[in-house]
Scaffold this motif. Structure first.
Motif, PDB file in Angstrom:
ATOM      1  N   ILE A 154       2.692  -2.191   8.834  1.00 15.51           N
ATOM      2  CA  ILE A 154       1.129  -1.967   8.398  1.00 15.51           C
ATOM      3  C   ILE A 154       0.838  -0.587   8.879  1.00 15.51           C
ATOM      4  CG2 ILE A 154      -1.346  -2.612   8.808  1.00 15.51           C
ATOM      5  CD1 ILE A 154      -0.128  -5.466   9.052  1.00 15.51           C
ATOM      6  N   LEU A 155       1.221  -0.321  10.112  1.00 17.36           N
ATOM      7  CA  LEU A 155       1.014   1.039  10.664  1.00 17.36           C
ATOM      8  C   LEU A 155       1.505   1.998   9.768  1.00 17.36           C
ATOM      9  CD1 LEU A 155       1.394   0.626  14.716  1.00 17.36           C
ATOM     10  CD2 LEU A 155      -0.687   1.108  13.336  1.00 17.36           C
ATOM     11  N   LEU A 198      -4.978  -2.773   3.601  1.00 19.89           N
ATOM     12  CA  LEU A 198      -3.983  -2.765   4.768  1.00 19.89           C
ATOM     13  C   LEU A 198      -4.438  -3.881   5.487  1.00 19.89           C
ATOM     14  CD1 LEU A 198      -3.816   1.065   5.545  1.00 19.89           C
ATOM     15  CD2 LEU A 198      -1.945  -0.429   4.874  1.00 19.89           C
ATOM     16  N   VAL A 226      -0.488   6.396   3.714  1.00 18.24           N
ATOM     17  CA  VAL A 226      -1.641   6.498   2.624  1.00 18.24           C
ATOM     18  C   VAL A 226      -2.385   7.526   3.363  1.00 18.24           C
ATOM     19  CG1 VAL A 226      -3.547   5.078   1.702  1.00 18.24           C
ATOM     20  CG2 VAL A 226      -1.434   3.982   1.987  1.00 18.24           C
ATOM     21  N   ARG A 227      -2.819   7.395   4.414  1.00 24.66           N
ATOM     22  CA  ARG A 227      -3.721   8.508   5.147  1.00 24.66           C
ATOM     23  C   ARG A 227      -3.023   9.865   4.999  1.00 24.66           C
ATOM     24  NH1 ARG A 227      -8.733   8.344   5.876  1.00 24.66           N
ATOM     25  NH2 ARG A 227      -8.897  10.296   5.095  1.00 24.66           N
ATOM     26  N   PRO A 242       0.912  -1.280   0.014  1.00 31.28           N
ATOM     27  CA  PRO A 242       0.063  -0.032  -0.098  1.00 31.28           C
ATOM     28  C   PRO A 242       0.755   1.397  -0.228  1.00 31.28           C
ATOM     29  CG  PRO A 242      -0.661  -1.637   1.564  1.00 31.28           C
ATOM     30  CD  PRO A 242       0.289  -2.055   1.110  1.00 31.28           C
ATOM     31  N   GLY A 244      -0.236   2.341   6.677  1.00 37.08           N
ATOM     32  CA  GLY A 244      -1.601   3.068   6.860  1.00 37.08           C
ATOM     33  C   GLY A 244      -1.392   4.531   7.049  1.00 37.08           C
ATOM     34  N   GLN A 273      -7.926   1.835   1.058  1.00 32.46           N
ATOM     35  CA  GLN A 273      -7.351   1.735   2.681  1.00 32.46           C
ATOM     36  C   GLN A 273      -7.750   0.170   3.071  1.00 32.46           C
ATOM     37  OE1 GLN A 273      -7.014   5.072   5.406  1.00 32.46           O
ATOM     38  NE2 GLN A 273      -8.487   5.787   4.093  1.00 32.46           N
ATOM     39  N   GLN A 305     -11.431   5.718   0.461  1.00 34.53           N
ATOM     40  CA  GLN A 305     -11.648   4.861   1.390  1.00 34.53           C
ATOM     41  C   GLN A 305     -11.525   3.306   1.187  1.00 34.53           C
ATOM     42  OE1 GLN A 305     -15.906   6.205   2.601  1.00 34.53           O
ATOM     43  NE2 GLN A 305     -15.013   6.308   4.548  1.00 34.53           N
TER      44      GLN A 305
END
Length: 315
Positions: A292-293, A262, A299-300, A118, A296, A259, A256
């Motif tokens: 992963i964090l 993830l 991406v955010r 991601p 995430g 995401q 949305q």
């Protein structure tokens, strides 16, 4: 009908559409989450070259049938060039590299490294779209990459001692990121499932040649379980999973739905433990959480940055 009731209906319809997009996206991610564990099963009896090429050949036959039945128009000249990038990433690069890597690496290990996709896809999209995200995006993307490298190094015997399978997995991440980013942009012109279908058809001559080479090198034989895993990779991971995933992205909102990806490495690690009886060690769990964090957050940050820029242009 009053204006207020009309607005309420529009909001209800939007929420319903949003839920549908998320559910389709989750279905696609769930389908993809079995790819790493089932590849690990398949390499137990079939050669990596055969798995990576033959699954693409079968998916290409299904794609060609779908394109013909729905009478899709041929892409333009420039679109074929862009499709070549998509094919090189998700049809050729990712399947072959992961197949070879998972002959040595456990499925849970592969899932942690692949969790970078991601963030890597977001980075490719930034470069392709000539975006200018804030410094925090690049920091989190770099931290995520370093976390994955650190995890892989520890599993290979210490920092700086990456195994060849780790290098293949990192190559698979880059290949998938290129394919996803270019495919995401091209799908706005050709359609979502049409993009992956044309990419499969475009790569089919090369994949047929590689499949023949693999069969000449050694006869392919495996247990029914091995062939079942291969069938899943060919039909679901390589073809049907993209229908659900791209349908979810098409319904949106894309920011949305994207995401949801993830969740994929988490599911892959769970399947590796349940189906392959792989031991879930603390380094694997911590490495997975860290990667992963970071992915995430990166991406955010990109999505928030794009949203702020869009609001500014409207004003």
């Amino acid at each position: 009908m009053s204006v207020q009731s009309s607005v309420t209906q529009n909001r209800t319809a939007t929420l319903s559409s949003s839920r549908a997009g998320l559910w389709w996206g989750l279905l696609g991610v769930a389908a993809f989450s079995f790819t790493v564990p089932f590849t690990r099963v398949a390499v137990g009896g079939l050669s990596p070259l055969f798995i990576g090429s033959a699954r693409a050949v079968i998916a290409a036959l299904l794609a060609a049938a779908a394109l013909a039945l729905t009478r899709q128009h041929l892409p333009s000249g420039r679109q074929w060039v862009r499709l070549a990038a998509v094919a090189g990433g998700i049809v050729v690069g990712f399947p072959l590299l992961t197949s070879y890597a998972l002959t040595a690496a456990p499925a849970s290990h592969g899932a942690v490294v692949i969790a970078l996709i991601p963030a890597a896809t977001a980075t490719m999209a930034v470069a392709r779209g000539k975006e200018r995200p804030p410094l925090s995006f690049w920091i989190m993307a770099a931290v995520g990459a370093l976390s994955a490298v650190g995890f892989a190094s520890l599993h290979s015997g210490g920092f700086g001692q990456l195994h060849w399978s780790d290098l293949l997995l990192f190559g698979a991440v880059i290949a998938a990121a290129v394919g996803y980013a270019e495919g995401g942009m091209l799908s706005r012109e050709l359609g979502s499932w049409q993009t992956v279908s044309w990419a499969l058809v475009l790569a089919s001559p090369l994949m047929v040649a590689l499949m023949v080479v693999s069969m000449l090198q050694q006869p392919q034989s495996g247990t029914p379980l091995v062939w079942a895993a291969f069938a899943y990779l060919a039909v679901v991971s390589m073809f049907l999973g993209f229908f659900a995933w791209y349908r979810g992205l098409g319904i949106g909102p894309m920011a949305q739905v994207s995401q949801v990806q993830l969740v994929q490495p988490v599911l892959s690690i769970i399947w590796a433990a349940l189906l392959l009886r792989e031991e879930l060690t603390w380094p694997t769990l911590l490495g997975g959480v860290a990667v992963i964090l970071c992915a995430g957050i990166a991406v955010r940050i990109r999505l928030d940055s794009n949203a702020s820029r869009a609001k500014g242009s409207v004003r």
